[in-house]
Scaffold this motif. Structure first.
Motif, PDB file in Angstrom:
ATOM      1  N   ASP A 147     -42.761  18.845   3.031  1.00  0.00           N
ATOM      2  CA  ASP A 147     -42.895  19.526   1.744  1.00  0.00           C
ATOM      3  C   ASP A 147     -43.207  18.531   0.632  1.00  0.00           C
ATOM      4  OD1 ASP A 147     -42.965  22.050   0.567  1.00  0.00           O
ATOM      5  OD2 ASP A 147     -40.951  21.843  -0.253  1.00  0.00           O
ATOM      6  N   GLY A 148     -42.574  17.372   0.692  1.00  0.00           N
ATOM      7  CA  GLY A 148     -42.845  16.353  -0.305  1.00  0.00           C
ATOM      8  C   GLY A 148     -44.246  15.784  -0.181  1.00  0.00           C
ATOM      9  N   GLY A 149     -44.709  15.595   1.046  1.00  0.00           N
ATOM     10  CA  GLY A 149     -46.031  15.032   1.252  1.00  0.00           C
ATOM     11  C   GLY A 149     -47.155  16.012   0.966  1.00  0.00           C
ATOM     12  N   LEU A 150     -46.965  17.270   1.340  1.00  0.00           N
ATOM     13  CA  LEU A 150     -48.028  18.263   1.179  1.00  0.00           C
ATOM     14  C   LEU A 150     -48.067  18.855  -0.226  1.00  0.00           C
ATOM     15  CD1 LEU A 150     -47.721  20.182   4.571  1.00  0.00           C
ATOM     16  CD2 LEU A 150     -49.553  18.615   3.900  1.00  0.00           C
ATOM     17  N   ARG A 151     -46.909  19.216  -0.752  1.00  0.00           N
ATOM     18  CA  ARG A 151     -46.882  19.919  -2.044  1.00  0.00           C
ATOM     19  C   ARG A 151     -46.343  19.085  -3.186  1.00  0.00           C
ATOM     20  NH1 ARG A 151     -43.971  25.174  -2.574  1.00  0.00           N
ATOM     21  NH2 ARG A 151     -42.206  24.076  -1.637  1.00  0.00           N
ATOM     22  N   GLY A 152     -45.699  17.963  -2.871  1.00  0.00           N
ATOM     23  CA  GLY A 152     -45.041  17.208  -3.923  1.00  0.00           C
ATOM     24  C   GLY A 152     -43.791  17.896  -4.419  1.00  0.00           C
ATOM     25  N   GLN A 153     -43.231  18.796  -3.607  1.00  0.00           N
ATOM     26  CA  GLN A 153     -42.006  19.521  -3.947  1.00  0.00           C
ATOM     27  C   GLN A 153     -40.852  18.940  -3.132  1.00  0.00           C
ATOM     28  OE1 GLN A 153     -41.871  21.921  -6.342  1.00  0.00           O
ATOM     29  NE2 GLN A 153     -44.050  21.504  -6.709  1.00  0.00           N
ATOM     30  N   HIS A 154     -39.703  18.774  -3.763  1.00  0.00           N
ATOM     31  CA  HIS A 154     -38.616  18.041  -3.117  1.00  0.00           C
ATOM     32  C   HIS A 154     -37.299  18.805  -3.092  1.00  0.00           C
ATOM     33  CE1 HIS A 154     -41.337  14.621  -3.332  1.00  0.00           C
ATOM     34  NE2 HIS A 154     -41.465  14.823  -4.629  1.00  0.00           N
ATOM     35  N   GLU A 155     -37.352  20.138  -3.264  1.00  0.00           N
ATOM     36  CA  GLU A 155     -36.106  20.903  -3.279  1.00  0.00           C
ATOM     37  C   GLU A 155     -35.337  20.771  -1.967  1.00  0.00           C
ATOM     38  OE1 GLU A 155     -38.943  21.998  -4.319  1.00  0.00           O
ATOM     39  OE2 GLU A 155     -38.680  22.603  -6.420  1.00  0.00           O
ATOM     40  N   ILE A 156     -36.047  20.762  -0.843  1.00  0.00           N
ATOM     41  CA  ILE A 156     -35.370  20.650   0.452  1.00  0.00           C
ATOM     42  C   ILE A 156     -34.642  19.317   0.565  1.00  0.00           C
ATOM     43  CG2 ILE A 156     -35.699  20.583   2.951  1.00  0.00           C
ATOM     44  CD1 ILE A 156     -38.093  22.394   2.629  1.00  0.00           C
ATOM     45  N   LEU A 157     -35.323  18.234   0.196  1.00  0.00           N
ATOM     46  CA  LEU A 157     -34.694  16.921   0.303  1.00  0.00           C
ATOM     47  C   LEU A 157     -33.610  16.733  -0.757  1.00  0.00           C
ATOM     48  CD1 LEU A 157     -37.579  14.439   1.209  1.00  0.00           C
ATOM     49  CD2 LEU A 157     -35.835  15.459   2.675  1.00  0.00           C
ATOM     50  N   TYR A 158     -33.729  17.394  -1.906  1.00  0.00           N
ATOM     51  CA  TYR A 158     -32.646  17.341  -2.877  1.00  0.00           C
ATOM     52  C   TYR A 158     -31.388  17.989  -2.294  1.00  0.00           C
ATOM     53  CZ  TYR A 158     -36.037  16.095  -6.527  1.00  0.00           C
ATOM     54  OH  TYR A 158     -36.995  15.470  -7.278  1.00  0.00           O
ATOM     55  N   THR A 159     -31.583  19.132  -1.636  1.00  0.00           N
ATOM     56  CA  THR A 159     -30.445  19.802  -0.998  1.00  0.00           C
ATOM     57  C   THR A 159     -29.896  18.955   0.143  1.00  0.00           C
ATOM     58  OG1 THR A 159     -31.489  21.931  -1.513  1.00  0.00           O
ATOM     59  CG2 THR A 159     -29.676  21.944   0.071  1.00  0.00           C
ATOM     60  N   LYS A 160     -30.788  18.373   0.921  1.00  0.00           N
ATOM     61  CA  LYS A 160     -30.354  17.491   2.006  1.00  0.00           C
ATOM     62  C   LYS A 160     -29.619  16.276   1.460  1.00  0.00           C
ATOM     63  CE  LYS A 160     -32.083  14.955   6.060  1.00  0.00           C
ATOM     64  NZ  LYS A 160     -31.662  13.595   5.679  1.00  0.00           N
TER      65      LYS A 160
END
Length: 261
Positions: A147-160
């Motif tokens: 998600d971070g690489g494709l969209r530049g979105q980091h909500e999943i990794l923030y939760t992780k």
């Protein structure tokens, strides 16, 4: 920035590990309540991701085909075996260290100096290996990095990062400073996936890339909800066996466009 979520994740492990070294062990009640809260948050996050796609049939087909592939390959069992092999390796090294300590204590008059040093080294290795497996071997690490690489979105990794930081407090309070070193392989592993995904995205047409990201996000949201269910201990879901569904969803988009064209 493709690596921002990975950086936050690694820092959270370091901060949580350092807090665990100075704080007393948490009670089981606090641990259980926080894990339940994170589990419910994961279900909410996964649901919001899944609703970003209107092609429900593609989501179902990806999960079915991906689940079949994952079961045939036995991905979940393979990851479990990998963890067991590493744990056996750490235990073997620990037994060797114990044997050396007993021999040295007999020769050196049992002064206890070497015993303390070897025990510390064993705990460092144990904490490093165990927490590295927990933080790297899982769907959230792959989904978040993609998600971070494709969209530049980091909500999943923030939760992780929140989940890893909290568990780092618990682990470091029992297994020692080795937990902090697990931040390095987490950064390298997730960072490599994020950079690879960012590189691949430059080779695909923008309209197709947008649709691929939407479908991967939707299927990934279902897997995130599965992780939340596992944390809540409602039912054991073999999320790792469903990981091939992400690849199926990505490949289905150009296939559908080719057929319709």
């Amino acid at each position: 920035m493709a690596l921002w979520g990975t950086i936050v994740n690694a820092v959270a492990i370091l901060v949580g590990g350092m807090l665990g070294l100075v704080l007393h062990r948490m009670s089981q009640g606090i641990r259980s309540t926080v894990m339940q809260g994170i589990g419910m948050a994961l279900i909410a996050l996964g649901l919001s991701m899944t609703l970003k796609s209107s092609n429900f049939l593609l989501i179902v087909a990806s999960l079915v085909l991906g689940g079949i592939i994952g079961e045939v390959l036995q991905l979940e069992r393979g990851l479990e075996k990998l963890g067991q092999q590493l744990e056996r390796g750490v235990n073997a090294l620990s037994r060797i260290g114990k044997g050396r300590r007993h021999a040295d204590s007999g020769l050196q008059g049992d002064d206890g100096t070497e015993l303390s040093t070897d025990r510390k080294q064993g705990r460092i290795a144990l904490g490093f290996v165990n927490t590295t497996l927990i933080y790297c071997v899982g769907a959230m690490a792959i989904l978040g990095a993609l998600d971070g690489g494709l969209r530049g979105q980091h909500e999943i990794l923030y939760t992780k990062a929140m989940l890893d930081g909290f568990t780092a407090i618990i682990f470091s309070s029992t297994m020692g400073v080795g937990v902090l070193f697990s931040a390095v392989p987490v950064f390298l592993y997730q960072g490599a996936i994020a950079l690879a995904a960012a590189g691949i995205s430059t080779l695909i047409q923008q309209d197709m890339l947008t649709e691929i990201i939407a479908q991967i996000t939707a299927v990934g949201g279902v897997l995130i909800m599965g992780i939340g269910v596992n944390l809540l201990e409602i039912r054991k879901i073999n999320v790792a066996n469903l990981l091939p569904s992400l690849l199926i969803a990505a490949l289905a988009v150009p296939f559908i466009q080719w057929v319709s064209g």
